[in-house]
Structures are given as structure tokens and as C-alpha cells.
Design an enzyme around this catalytic site. Structure first.
Site, PDB file in Angstrom:
ATOM      1  N   GLU A  23       0.843  -1.207   0.000  1.00 23.51           N
ATOM      2  CA  GLU A  23       0.000   0.000   0.000  1.00 23.51           C
ATOM      3  C   GLU A  23       0.872   1.249   0.000  1.00 23.51           C
ATOM      4  OE1 GLU A  23      -3.695   0.444   2.386  1.00 23.51           O
ATOM      5  OE2 GLU A  23      -2.605   2.080   3.380  1.00 23.51           O
ATOM      6  N   HIS A  83      -8.289   3.087  -3.214  1.00 20.67           N
ATOM      7  CA  HIS A  83      -9.185   3.339  -2.091  1.00 20.67           C
ATOM      8  C   HIS A  83     -10.255   4.341  -2.533  1.00 20.67           C
ATOM      9  CE1 HIS A  83      -6.317   2.159   1.421  1.00 20.67           C
ATOM     10  NE2 HIS A  83      -6.016   1.481   0.331  1.00 20.67           N
ATOM     11  N   HIS A 159     -13.663  -1.654  15.298  1.00 21.03           N
ATOM     12  CA  HIS A 159     -13.447  -0.351  14.661  1.00 21.03           C
ATOM     13  C   HIS A 159     -12.987   0.660  15.708  1.00 21.03           C
ATOM     14  CE1 HIS A 159     -14.243   3.385  12.494  1.00 21.03           C
ATOM     15  NE2 HIS A 159     -14.282   2.653  11.387  1.00 21.03           N
ATOM     16  N   ASP A 161     -13.832   3.501  16.329  1.00 17.18           N
ATOM     17  CA  ASP A 161     -14.941   4.253  16.927  1.00 17.18           C
ATOM     18  C   ASP A 161     -15.519   3.562  18.156  1.00 17.18           C
ATOM     19  OD1 ASP A 161     -14.633   6.108  14.966  1.00 17.18           O
ATOM     20  OD2 ASP A 161     -16.505   5.684  13.901  1.00 17.18           O
TER      21      ASP A 161
END
Length: 596
Positions: A23, A83, A159, A161
Site C-alpha cells: 500500500e 481506495h 473499529h 470508533d
């Protein structure tokens, strides 16, 4: 080609092959982009399954990401995944990105919700936009059908979050996150790449948990090598990644020694990958942070790559562009300028497949500025090596000779870096004829049945044999050309084409003759002939070859410099010559230059 199809092919081979990918992210400066592509070229030589390029929060890098993705797919020639986030992105902008990459032959998308735009703490859905990655997956599948391979993100620790201050996601939140991941897969995602992690047991538990709820698609671990301590803390803090105490203790002891941190990062990444591979997972994804050494070192430690063994499917690298999948033959003239060839043939409706004469498309694009632009770092080196005072034509001979002997890294006639391995086989002979005034810009030695894994001349799949006719391409004066033509009369295996800047042609072949100069024989395959000498293409190439004298070399000097005038005189007077020895078994191409 879709990444999922490439992974399935590797799995179906049932040879315990491990595939890997890289990446990258869009740099902030033009120099940074140039440097990224130089690193990318070196890394792609090791044949990753794919490379991906990130998309800035809120579409902040949209244009640059699209441009880089296009160059990756078509110029670097690697399967590219872009992406795409839906944070602060109206549907029209998302569709523009998808239409653009589809038109560039890209088939792979990593669908993400994305991070909040700079200056915002929380994700806010824009009017008419999507709320989450699931919406994006559904939209891509409903509007574009099965064209795109869709990858989604998986979060082994949950995640960010839902991760609490203690670094752990509550069980219910983790389970909800897994259920949401399954909904993304059920909606059309066919691959999962995970967020970075440093506790391998957590990743392996995550994979098992995914399998338990019916997620069957490949799950690719995302590995981020540790390159420096502060960057490691910043990234793990942003992603709320759990750091095992033994890793933090090891880093604390060496945090002020950047080299030691990097070495530890390579060791840790290697051990993580070994444990993952031992569990039966055969895919690895490396977050490079646009740096090559740590990622490649890990792969070398794992035995997945060898610096001395870089395989080539063909003698030239075919773009991953879906429109060019059947292209398997090219004229040899652009061998050292493959990006120029791609840019001049990008508009073709069909690409040569099999015998060149069966499907030749002579509609080459016109010369443009692209053919004479170089990355800034290489332009500096070119200026250093070629903008030297030239008192006479012998000084020109010497510069060509130095390049052929590997004493110079650059040449105005090549986009490649330094001598290619097969050139080194004949470098001494090349040096000798350059000093005689035969200024070579392209060549290959004769090869009679070398194994396809030969590090210098090999290409194609395993178990094959490759062949090639000795070939030279050079500039020379009319007088030297006449002497060469006379000598060719006593060497019946030699065929030549010669043309000057004005188009005056001399040859002992018909202008419709196509000569295969490279071919390979492989198990259970037809003979492949990927490189030819083609008179019609040679006439197209000659304009570019002559233009390089002025726009690639002379422009390095001030306008009134005597060296520039000498270069212009050579350009206007000399011939470009293509010379083939068709006796690849007993021939001696360099014998024709004796006594000239």
C-alpha cells in the site's frame, strides 16, 4: 484483472504459494510523487499481487489519487486497487472516480467510509452522500454490476470508533462490528484487508470469529513495519491499536536509535508473518508508508523474494490495464522506453496478440511532451553525466561507450536505470563499436535455449526455454553505414534497416517483413514470440529516436553552446540502423564491425 481472481488462482495452484501486496499514499509534493514512482518501480519488480493507493479524507487527494492509480496500472504495470471513501463525498464525485478508473482499465476498489475531513472530529454524512462503507458497496454493485472487485476493511480489534480508553472494544460492540462486516461481504465485497495490528493472536481470533459467522472470503492481514518510534506511536494512537507490552518494552529501550528501531520492526514483522503463514493464511498486505526497505526485507526474510531473482512474465512488463490483457508482442525499438510505447499506443482498439502481422495496429499516437519528460531526480543525474563539454564527435562516441560499459547510469535514450542484465553480457563488444562511431541505443545478445529462470535473459513461466537473435540498434554516419552495408553482403544471416531524420531509407528487407527476434517455448503452451523487428513501427520510432538528440540531450546545454551545435549536426547527418543476426546458433553479429 480482479485481485480476488488472482488470489483464487494462487490458491487453486495448491503449491503453498504466498502472495503479497503493497500500500502507498499520495505524497504532498511533485518531487515526492517522482520519488514514490521510483520506489514503486523497484518494489513492483518483485511481482506483488496488487498495489493500492489511498484516498485522502473527504476526497482531499481525489485528483492525485486518480492520477497515481492510472500511472500505477498503465505505466508501472501493476494490478492497482484504489481506495474510495464516502466521507464528505456526494454520489456524483464517487461516480466520477469510478467511471475514471474504469476507463483506465482498473477493476479494483477498496470501499471505505473514511476518516473525517481535516479539522473535524466526527464523520458527518453530506446531503445526498453515503453514511457508511456498506452503502458504497451496495452502490458499486447496483450501478456497475460485476465489473469491479470490491475489497473492504476488517478490524481485528474492533473499529476505532468503538474501542474504549482501555484499548479494548466491548464484546457487544465487537460482535456488532463483525455482523456489519458480514453485511458488507453479503452486499458484494469479495475480499477483506485488515487494519494494522501487532498482536497476532488477536488477528487469528478475528479470522476464526469471521468464519464462525459465515464470512468465507479471503481475509488479508495488514502488516505495518515499524520504521521509527514516534511514527509508530502516532499511527497506533490514531488507530487505537493494542501494543503488546513486550513490544513496547523492546522499543522503549532503543527508541532513540532509528536504525535499531527499523531493524526491530523488520524482525517483528517477519515473526508476525511467520506465525500467520503457519496458520494456513497465504496472503500478506504490507503498509509501506511509501518506504521500500523494511517491506522488502521482511519478504526476503520470509523467502518470498530474492533480490537476485526477479521474474518477468514477458521480456517487457505488460500494463495491468484490463484492455491490454491479450497484448503479448511488441516491436523491440521501445525496449528501453516502455512508458513512451504505452503512451503512444494507449488509444489502440486492439493490441497485438500472437503474430505481430496478424493484428498490427499502426496508429501510434503522435509525439508529445511526455516522451521527453523525466523524473526530477533522474533529470539531475542525466544533466550531470551528459551535459559535458563536447569538442568533437569522438567525445560523443566516448559518452555512448561509457554508458555501455556501465560507467554512466543514465542515457537520454532510456527510461530504465542503468544497464540491463542481458546488456552486461555484451557490454565490452558494445563499448568497442561505440568508440568506432556506431552509437548503440538498444541491443540484445543471441540466446539459444536458455532456461526461462535465467537471471540475465530469462522470462515467462517455469520449465521453459528462451531464444533470441542478436540485435543492435545504433546511430552512425552515412560513410560508416555504407561500409557496414558492404560488409553485410558477405554475412548472409544479417538483415538491416536504416533511415535518416529526413526519412531516406536503406534496407535489405521488404517494408512488410516482420522478424521475430525473441521467442520462448513453455510446457503445455504455444510458442510465444513477444518481440519483433517491424519496418513500419521502425519508421514511427525513428522520429522519437532522432528527437531525443535535441529534446533529450541538446537541451541540457545553453542555447549557444558549441556542444549543442555539434549534437544538432550529428542528429541531422546520421542514420538510425536496426541490425539483426538471424543465425542465433552460430552467428557473430559483432564480426561485421571488424576492419570498419
Amino acid at each position: 484483472m480482479k485481485v480476488i481472481e488472482k488470489i483464487r488462482e494462487a490458491t487453486a495452484a495448491n503449491d503453498n504459494r504466498v502472495v503479497f501486496s503493497f500500500e502507498f499514499f499520495p505524497p504532498k509534493t511533485e518531487d515526492g510523487v517522482d520519488n514514490l514512482f521510483e520506489r514503486m518501480e523497484r518494489m513492483v519488480a518483485h511481482n506483488p499481487t496488487f498495489c493500492d493507493i489511498t484516498w485522502g479524507a473527504g476526497g482531499s487527494t481525489a485528483d492525485l489519487t486518480l492520477e497515481i492509480a492510472n500511472r500505477m496500472q498503465n505505466m508501472v504495470c501493476v494490478e492497482t486497487m484504489m481506495h474510495l471513501t464516502c466521507t464528505n463525498m456526494p454520489i456524483e464525485k464517487i461516480d466520477h472516480a469510478l467511471v475514471t478508473i474504469k476507463s483506465n482499465g482498473i477493476q479494483n476498489v477498496l470501499a471505505l467510509r473514511g476518516d473525517p475531513p481535516h479539522g473535524q472530529d466526527k464523520f458527518v454524512q453530506v446531503e445526498g452522500g453515503f453514511a457508511c462503507a456498506l452503502d458504497l458497496v451496495k452502490h458499486i454493485r447496483s450501478k456497475y454490476g460485476d465489473y469491479f472487485g470490491i475489497t473492504v476493511a476488517g478490524y481485528p480489534e474492533g473499529h476505532p470508533d468503538v474501542i474504549q480508553d482501555g484499548g479494548v472494544a466491548p464484546p457487544e460492540a465487537y460482535e456488532n462490528d463483525l455482523a456489519y462486516l458480514k453485511r458488507k461481504v453479503d452486499a458484494g465485497a469479495d475480499l477483506i484487508v485488515t487494519q494494522l495490528f501487532y498482536d497476532t493472536d488477536i488477528f487469528l481470533k478475528f479470522v476464526n470469529d469471521c468464519r464462525q459467522i459465515g464470512i468465507t472470503c479471503p481475509i488479508v492481514p495488514g502488516i505495518m513495519p515499524i520504521n521509527n518510534f514516534k511514527g509508530f506511536l502516532r499511527m497506533t494512537g490514531f488507530c487505537k491499536t493494542k501494543i503488546p507490552p513486550e513490544i513496547m518494552a523492546a522499543l522503549e529501550a532503543i527508541k532513540d536509535n532509528e536504525e535499531a528501531v527499523r531493524a526491530y520492526g523488520i524482525h517483528l514483522g517477519t515473526e508476525m508473518c511467520k506465525k500467520i503463514m503457519a496458520s494456513g493464511i497465504r496472503t500478506l498486505h504490507l503498509y509501506t508508508l511509501n518506504m521500500e526497505k523494511s517491506a522488502l526485507a521482511i519478504l526476503m526474510n520470509l523467502g518470498l523474494i530474492e533480490e537476485s531473482k526477479i521474474s518477468r512474465p514477458l521480456p517487457w512488463r505488460r500494463p495491468a490495464n484490463v484492455f491490454r490483457v491479450k497484448e503479448n508482442v511488441r516491436p523491440i525499438f521501445w525496449a528501453n522506453r516502455p512508458k513512451s510505447y504505452i503512451s503512444r499506443t494507449v488509444g489502440w482498439d486492439q493490441y497485438p496478440h500472437g503474430r505481430w502481422g496478424d493484428s498490427r495496429n499502426a496508429s501510434y499516437g503522435a509525439l508529445g511532451d511526455y516522451q521527453f519528460l523525466r523524473p526530477r531526480s533522474r533529470d539531475k543525474k542525466l544533466h550531470e553525466e551528459w551535459a559535458v563539454p563536447l569538442k568533437n564527435v569522438e567525445d560523443i562516441y566516448e559518452n555512448f561507450m561509457k554508458f555501455c560499459l556501465g560507467k554512466l547510469r543514465t542515457s537520454p535514450w532510456t527510461e530504465l536505470d542503468g544497464l540491463q542484465p542481458e546488456t552486461k553480457i555484451i557490454s565490452e563488444q558494445l563499448g568497442n563499436i561505440n568508440l568506432k562511431g556506431f552509437l548503440t541505443i538498444n541491443s540484445q545478445p543471441a540466446v539459444n535455449g536458455a532456461k526461462s529462470d535465467s537471471p540475465s535473459v530469462g522470462w515467462g513461466g517455469p520449465g521453459g526455454y528462451v531464444y533470441q537473435k542478436a540485435y543492435l540498434e545504433f546511430f552512425c554516419s552515412p560513410e560508416k553505414l555504407n561500409a557496414l552495408v558492404d560488409k553485410c553482403k558477405i554475412f548472409p544471416s544479417l538483415t538491416y534497416m536504416a533511415v535518416n531524420k529526413e526519412g531516406i531509407w536503406k534496407s535489405n528487407v521488404s517494408n512488410t517483413d516482420v522478424n521475430a527476434v525473441t521467442w520462448g517455448v513453455f510446457p503445455a503452451n504455444e510458442i510465444i514470440q513477444p518481440t519483433v523487428v517491424d519496418p513500419q513501427s521502425f519508421m514511427v520510432w525513428k522520429d522519437e529516436a532522432f528527437e531525443i538528440w535535441s529534446r533529450g540531450w541538446a537541451k541540457l546545454y545553453p542555447e549557444d553552446d558549441p556542444s549543442r551545435k555539434l549534437i544538432d549536426e550529428v542528429q541531422g547527418k546520421y542514420y538510425l540502423v536496426s541490425l539483426v543476426d538471424n543465425d542465433y546458433v552460430h552467428g557473430d553479429l559483432f564480426a561485421v564491425f571488424k576492419d570498419i
